[in-house]
Motif scaffolding. Structure first.
Motif, PDB file in Angstrom:
ATOM      1  N   ARG A   1       0.826  -1.203   0.000  1.00 39.85           N
ATOM      2  CA  ARG A   1       0.000   0.000   0.000  1.00 39.85           C
ATOM      3  C   ARG A   1       0.867   1.262   0.000  1.00 39.85           C
ATOM      4  N   GLU A   2       1.979   1.201   0.708  1.00 41.26           N
ATOM      5  CA  GLU A   2       2.868   2.359   0.763  1.00 41.26           C
ATOM      6  C   GLU A   2       3.588   2.573  -0.562  1.00 41.26           C
ATOM      7  N   VAL A   3       4.031   1.488  -1.188  1.00 41.94           N
ATOM      8  CA  VAL A   3       4.821   1.589  -2.422  1.00 41.94           C
ATOM      9  C   VAL A   3       3.943   1.891  -3.632  1.00 41.94           C
ATOM     10  N   PHE A   4       2.782   1.245  -3.718  1.00 43.92           N
ATOM     11  CA  PHE A   4       1.954   1.340  -4.921  1.00 43.92           C
ATOM     12  C   PHE A   4       0.736   2.255  -4.760  1.00 43.92           C
ATOM     13  N   GLY A   5       0.546   2.790  -3.582  1.00 43.39           N
ATOM     14  CA  GLY A   5      -0.497   3.785  -3.367  1.00 43.39           C
ATOM     15  C   GLY A   5      -1.899   3.276  -3.623  1.00 43.39           C
ATOM     16  N   ASN A   6      -2.699   4.103  -4.310  1.00 46.28           N
ATOM     17  CA  ASN A   6      -4.109   3.763  -4.482  1.00 46.28           C
ATOM     18  C   ASN A   6      -4.361   2.687  -5.532  1.00 46.28           C
ATOM     19  N   ARG A   7      -3.299   2.123  -6.089  1.00 45.33           N
ATOM     20  CA  ARG A   7      -3.469   0.946  -6.949  1.00 45.33           C
ATOM     21  C   ARG A   7      -3.826  -0.283  -6.100  1.00 45.33           C
ATOM     22  N   VAL A   8      -3.601  -0.179  -4.790  1.00 44.72           N
ATOM     23  CA  VAL A   8      -3.768  -1.309  -3.880  1.00 44.72           C
ATOM     24  C   VAL A   8      -4.884  -1.030  -2.869  1.00 44.72           C
ATOM     25  N   TRP A   9      -5.703  -2.034  -2.606  1.00 44.81           N
ATOM     26  CA  TRP A   9      -6.648  -1.971  -1.492  1.00 44.81           C
ATOM     27  C   TRP A   9      -6.744  -3.352  -0.853  1.00 44.81           C
ATOM     28  N   MET A  10      -7.055  -3.366   0.443  1.00 45.24           N
ATOM     29  CA  MET A  10      -7.121  -4.616   1.179  1.00 45.24           C
ATOM     30  C   MET A  10      -8.463  -5.322   0.958  1.00 45.24           C
ATOM     31  N   VAL A  11      -8.388  -6.581   0.572  1.00 40.98           N
ATOM     32  CA  VAL A  11      -9.586  -7.412   0.498  1.00 40.98           C
ATOM     33  C   VAL A  11      -9.914  -7.925   1.901  1.00 40.98           C
ATOM     34  N   ASN A  12      -8.900  -8.497   2.560  1.00 39.84           N
ATOM     35  CA  ASN A  12      -9.084  -8.995   3.920  1.00 39.84           C
ATOM     36  C   ASN A  12      -7.710  -9.287   4.516  1.00 39.84           C
ATOM     37  N   ASP A  13      -7.514  -8.871   5.771  1.00 38.96           N
ATOM     38  CA  ASP A  13      -6.197  -8.979   6.391  1.00 38.96           C
ATOM     39  C   ASP A  13      -6.043 -10.187   7.308  1.00 38.96           C
TER      40      ASP A  13
END
Length: 248
Positions: free
Chosen positions: A123-135
């Motif tokens: 999330r830090e490296v790729f920004g808003n290209r990434v979102w969490m489905v489930n942690d």
């Protein structure tokens, strides 16, 4: 008794429970669709969850602690769902699942290895290209056309995830290492990791369904082993290693 409907991995489910806290926990997955199955944890289900917790505590050298009835009901609902959803080709998994550019990656490892930390690096490296489905406990729908990762209400201690889904691109086994490196895993080498991180059952019919789904996952989804430290470079090396030769 709260009675309501949720939709988990595309399957509408009626939930019958005792506590309003349970209903509040599941609220983001509420639906008005006609349920295909019903879940109602019994006192025996709660007792079985406590017994399992006691066993794990003793094995780890700790004195067991009595969980609250609310916590036991919550865990019992997850277990009952994980069992019954196998009828719909859905398997519950322990891992951290994220979506990048519309494709899902699931990171698995022993507790404390750094699954959530590595997902945070993406999330830090790729920004808003990434979102969490489930942690913590994503659901995998195993179909002929491929595997889809769904979020679930059980999102881990950080509460990261959403009621959404994405097609599964790869499953990654994380290991701590001083140097970042990623290598493909054969189905044979990947099986112990998949087996260890998927929901298991003592019921023969459920265990058989799970085994069939695990086999299909192994035959259709790429697996990798990622040796990583916790530097941001780990996210870049992981992504590039799984997407070599693809235009982005």
């Amino acid at each position: 008794m709260p009675i309501f409907r949720v939709e988990i991995a595309g399957v509408p489910v009626e939930i019958r429970c005792r506590f309003s806290e349970t209903e509040a926990f599941l609220k983001d997955f509420r639906t008005d669709k006609e349920p295909l199955l019903s879940i109602e944890p019994k006192e025996s289900d709660l007792s079985k969850i406590q017994e399992g917790f006691d066993f794990l505590c003793r094995r780890a050298g700790f004195e067991p602690v009595q969980k609250t009835d609310v916590a036991l009901e919550n865990s019992a609902i997850h277990t009952l769902l994980a069992e019954t959803l196998t009828e719909f080709d859905v398997i519950a998994m322990h891992g951290s699942a994220l979506s990048m550019d519309g494709e899902a990656y699931v990171f698995t490892a022993k507790s404390g290895t750094g699954k959530s930390t590595h997902a945070r690096l993406w999330r830090e490296v790729f920004g808003n290209r990434v979102w969490m489905v489930n942690d913590d406990k994503p659901m995998l729908k195993v179909a002929e056309e491929g595997v889809t990762v769904y979020g679930s209400p059980w999102k881990g201690k950080h509460g990261l995830g959403r009621n959404a889904s994405a097609p599964l691109k790869a499953i990654v086994k994380l290991e701590r290492d001083a140097e970042n490196r990623i290598t493909p895993l054969s189905a044979a080498d990947a099986y112990p990791t998949l087996f260890g991180q998927c929901f298991s059952s003592e019921k023969p019919v459920v265990a058989r369904r799970i085994a069939e789904m695990e086999k299909r996952i192994l035959n259709t989804v790429p697996f990798y082993k990622l040796g990583c430290n916790m530097d941001p470079e780990a996210a870049k090396i992981a992504y590039e290693g799984m997407n070599q030769g693809q235009d982005r």
